[in-house]
Design a protein around this motif. Structure first.
Motif, PDB file in Angstrom:
ATOM      1  N   VAL A   1      50.641  41.060  37.742  1.00 15.83           N
ATOM      2  CA  VAL A   1      50.212  41.165  36.290  1.00 15.83           C
ATOM      3  C   VAL A   1      50.606  39.936  35.669  1.00 15.83           C
ATOM      4  O   VAL A   1      51.645  39.462  35.641  1.00 15.83           O
ATOM      5  CB  VAL A   1      50.727  42.459  35.718  1.00 15.83           C
ATOM      6  CG1 VAL A   1      50.514  42.399  34.188  1.00 15.83           C
ATOM      7  CG2 VAL A   1      50.591  43.713  36.560  1.00 15.83           C
ATOM      8  N   LEU A   2      49.687  39.375  34.809  1.00 15.61           N
ATOM      9  CA  LEU A   2      49.803  38.151  34.028  1.00 15.61           C
ATOM     10  C   LEU A   2      49.632  38.672  32.473  1.00 15.61           C
ATOM     11  O   LEU A   2      48.646  39.334  32.074  1.00 15.61           O
ATOM     12  CB  LEU A   2      48.809  37.204  34.173  1.00 15.61           C
ATOM     13  CG  LEU A   2      48.629  35.863  33.219  1.00 15.61           C
ATOM     14  CD1 LEU A   2      50.144  35.264  33.218  1.00 15.61           C
ATOM     15  CD2 LEU A   2      47.502  34.946  33.595  1.00 15.61           C
ATOM     16  N   VAL A   3      50.636  38.463  31.621  1.00 13.66           N
ATOM     17  CA  VAL A   3      50.758  38.661  30.373  1.00 13.66           C
ATOM     18  C   VAL A   3      50.468  37.101  29.475  1.00 13.66           C
ATOM     19  O   VAL A   3      51.229  36.514  29.624  1.00 13.66           O
ATOM     20  CB  VAL A   3      51.947  39.515  29.872  1.00 13.66           C
ATOM     21  CG1 VAL A   3      51.950  39.831  28.460  1.00 13.66           C
ATOM     22  CG2 VAL A   3      52.131  40.993  30.702  1.00 13.66           C
TER      23      VAL A   3
ATOM     24  N   CYS B   1      54.522  35.979  32.868  1.00  8.00           N
ATOM     25  CA  CYS B   1      54.245  35.875  31.372  1.00  8.00           C
ATOM     26  C   CYS B   1      53.946  34.346  31.261  1.00  8.00           C
ATOM     27  O   CYS B   1      54.637  33.582  31.610  1.00  8.00           O
ATOM     28  CB  CYS B   1      55.316  36.432  30.474  1.00  8.00           C
ATOM     29  SG  CYS B   1      55.774  37.897  30.648  1.00  8.00           S
ATOM     30  N   ALA B   2      52.775  34.020  30.276  1.00  6.12           N
ATOM     31  CA  ALA B   2      52.515  32.808  30.023  1.00  6.12           C
ATOM     32  C   ALA B   2      52.571  32.578  28.404  1.00  6.12           C
ATOM     33  O   ALA B   2      52.163  33.254  27.648  1.00  6.12           O
ATOM     34  CB  ALA B   2      50.763  32.720  30.563  1.00  6.12           C
TER      35      ALA B   2
ATOM     36  N   LEU C   1      44.908  31.882  37.712  1.00  7.44           N
ATOM     37  CA  LEU C   1      44.296  33.004  37.573  1.00  7.44           C
ATOM     38  C   LEU C   1      43.828  33.813  38.688  1.00  7.44           C
ATOM     39  O   LEU C   1      43.928  34.910  38.631  1.00  7.44           O
ATOM     40  CB  LEU C   1      43.211  32.794  36.647  1.00  7.44           C
ATOM     41  CG  LEU C   1      43.774  32.331  35.045  1.00  7.44           C
ATOM     42  CD1 LEU C   1      42.360  32.082  34.370  1.00  7.44           C
ATOM     43  CD2 LEU C   1      44.407  33.334  34.346  1.00  7.44           C
ATOM     44  N   SER C   2      43.773  33.036  39.770  1.00  4.78           N
ATOM     45  CA  SER C   2      43.172  33.579  41.178  1.00  4.78           C
ATOM     46  C   SER C   2      44.505  34.707  41.773  1.00  4.78           C
ATOM     47  O   SER C   2      44.104  35.480  42.642  1.00  4.78           O
ATOM     48  CB  SER C   2      42.684  32.781  42.012  1.00  4.78           C
ATOM     49  OG  SER C   2      43.698  31.800  42.421  1.00  4.78           O
ATOM     50  N   ASP C   3      45.383  34.324  41.116  1.00  4.23           N
ATOM     51  CA  ASP C   3      46.866  35.007  41.643  1.00  4.23           C
ATOM     52  C   ASP C   3      46.887  36.430  41.289  1.00  4.23           C
ATOM     53  O   ASP C   3      47.646  37.454  41.748  1.00  4.23           O
ATOM     54  CB  ASP C   3      48.043  34.491  41.490  1.00  4.23           C
ATOM     55  CG  ASP C   3      47.978  33.106  41.955  1.00  4.23           C
ATOM     56  OD1 ASP C   3      47.322  32.770  43.161  1.00  4.23           O
ATOM     57  OD2 ASP C   3      48.839  32.037  41.682  1.00  4.23           O
ATOM     58  N   PHE C   4      45.870  36.783  40.129  1.00  8.86           N
ATOM     59  CA  PHE C   4      46.342  38.303  39.564  1.00  8.86           C
ATOM     60  C   PHE C   4      45.151  39.174  39.490  1.00  8.86           C
ATOM     61  O   PHE C   4      44.171  38.876  39.623  1.00  8.86           O
ATOM     62  CB  PHE C   4      46.499  37.853  38.050  1.00  8.86           C
ATOM     63  CG  PHE C   4      47.589  36.711  37.730  1.00  8.86           C
ATOM     64  CD1 PHE C   4      49.009  37.158  38.004  1.00  8.86           C
ATOM     65  CD2 PHE C   4      47.491  35.348  37.407  1.00  8.86           C
ATOM     66  CE1 PHE C   4      50.033  36.288  37.863  1.00  8.86           C
ATOM     67  CE2 PHE C   4      48.378  34.580  37.274  1.00  8.86           C
ATOM     68  CZ  PHE C   4      49.909  35.217  37.663  1.00  8.86           C
ATOM     69  N   ASP C   5      45.900  40.576  39.650  1.00  8.75           N
ATOM     70  CA  ASP C   5      45.045  41.621  39.643  1.00  8.75           C
ATOM     71  C   ASP C   5      44.677  42.169  38.536  1.00  8.75           C
ATOM     72  O   ASP C   5      43.634  42.595  38.007  1.00  8.75           O
ATOM     73  CB  ASP C   5      45.749  42.688  40.574  1.00  8.75           C
ATOM     74  CG  ASP C   5      46.276  42.319  41.761  1.00  8.75           C
ATOM     75  OD1 ASP C   5      45.392  42.007  42.671  1.00  8.75           O
ATOM     76  OD2 ASP C   5      47.424  42.485  42.276  1.00  8.75           O
ATOM     77  N   ILE C   6      45.720  42.095  37.429  1.00  7.82           N
ATOM     78  CA  ILE C   6      45.438  42.312  36.141  1.00  7.82           C
ATOM     79  C   ILE C   6      45.934  41.264  35.082  1.00  7.82           C
ATOM     80  O   ILE C   6      46.977  40.571  35.414  1.00  7.82           O
ATOM     81  CB  ILE C   6      46.485  43.714  35.745  1.00  7.82           C
ATOM     82  CG1 ILE C   6      45.857  44.764  36.668  1.00  7.82           C
ATOM     83  CG2 ILE C   6      46.121  44.186  34.450  1.00  7.82           C
ATOM     84  CD1 ILE C   6      47.055  46.082  36.818  1.00  7.82           C
TER      85      ILE C   6
END
Length: 200
Positions: A64-66, A89-90, A117-122
């Motif tokens: 998850v990326l926030v 978190c970014a 961004l290719s690393d994230f499911d959400i």
């Protein structure tokens, strides 16, 4: 009347000014720091609800990326991490990046997303300015779920997301939808507090 108090929520600036000239005091409860913080609870829970319903995989183990690290982002990140998601978190500010590390999340500079961004499911956005555009969307997974919690204009290029067939949900006003009773109680408490302060 000048001796009366006017209480409302989400007043536009020009309306606020007009009312201010007619009433003894005008209060916009939605500008309350305390109410905003309390509403982040329902926002985070609503975001989890969307993530569960819109995906066919467990949150536990999901990446998850926030985007952003304000009040909403802090609570959202904490709730997802508690459910076993791997949270990154970014942010832009050095202070926020330091806090992200202090909280124990993976850390990323929001200015350098692109291929990462290719690393994230959400991907969950809380920044009220467009930061995920055509170039960034190309790097996302084809089955990524993007949830935008930011007010207008949002942080995602929704038209481009549609063109690239990315699932993107602009989730506005979650507290009133996911937890209307709790949200109403928080607003009621804020109104009563203002009335007590005004009359004291």
């Amino acid at each position: 009347k000048k001796e009366k108090i006017f209480i409302a929520g989400s007043l536009k600036e020009n309306i606020f000014d007009k009312l201010n000239s007619k009433f003894g005091k005008v209060i916009d409860v939605m500008k309350s720091e305390e109410l905003t913080i309390l509403n982040t609870i329902a926002t985070a829970e609503g975001t989890i609800d969307i993530a569960i319903k819109e995906r066919e995989k467990n949150l536990q183990g999901s990446t998850v990326l926030v985007l952003g690290f304000g009040r909403v982002a802090k609570v959202v990140a904490q709730k997802f991490k508690a459910l076993g998601a791997e949270v990154t978190c970014a942010a832009r500010k050095e202070k926020d990046l330091a806090w992200i590390k202090a909280y124990g999340y993976n850390c990323m500079n929001i200015n350098f997303l692109n291929e990462k961004l290719s690393d994230f499911d959400i991907i969950i956005n809380t920044v009220p300015e467009t930061i995920v555009r055509k170039r960034q969307l190309k790097f996302t997974k084809s089955d990524v779920l993007i949830i935008d919690l930011a007010s207008a204009p949002g942080g995602i290029d929704f038209e481009e997301a549609k063109k690239q067939k990315r699932k993107c949900i602009w989730a506005l006003a979650i507290p009133g939808k996911i937890a209307p009773v709790s949200s109403a109680e928080f607003i009621k408490d804020e109104i009563y507090k203002n009335l007590e302060n005004y009359n004291s």
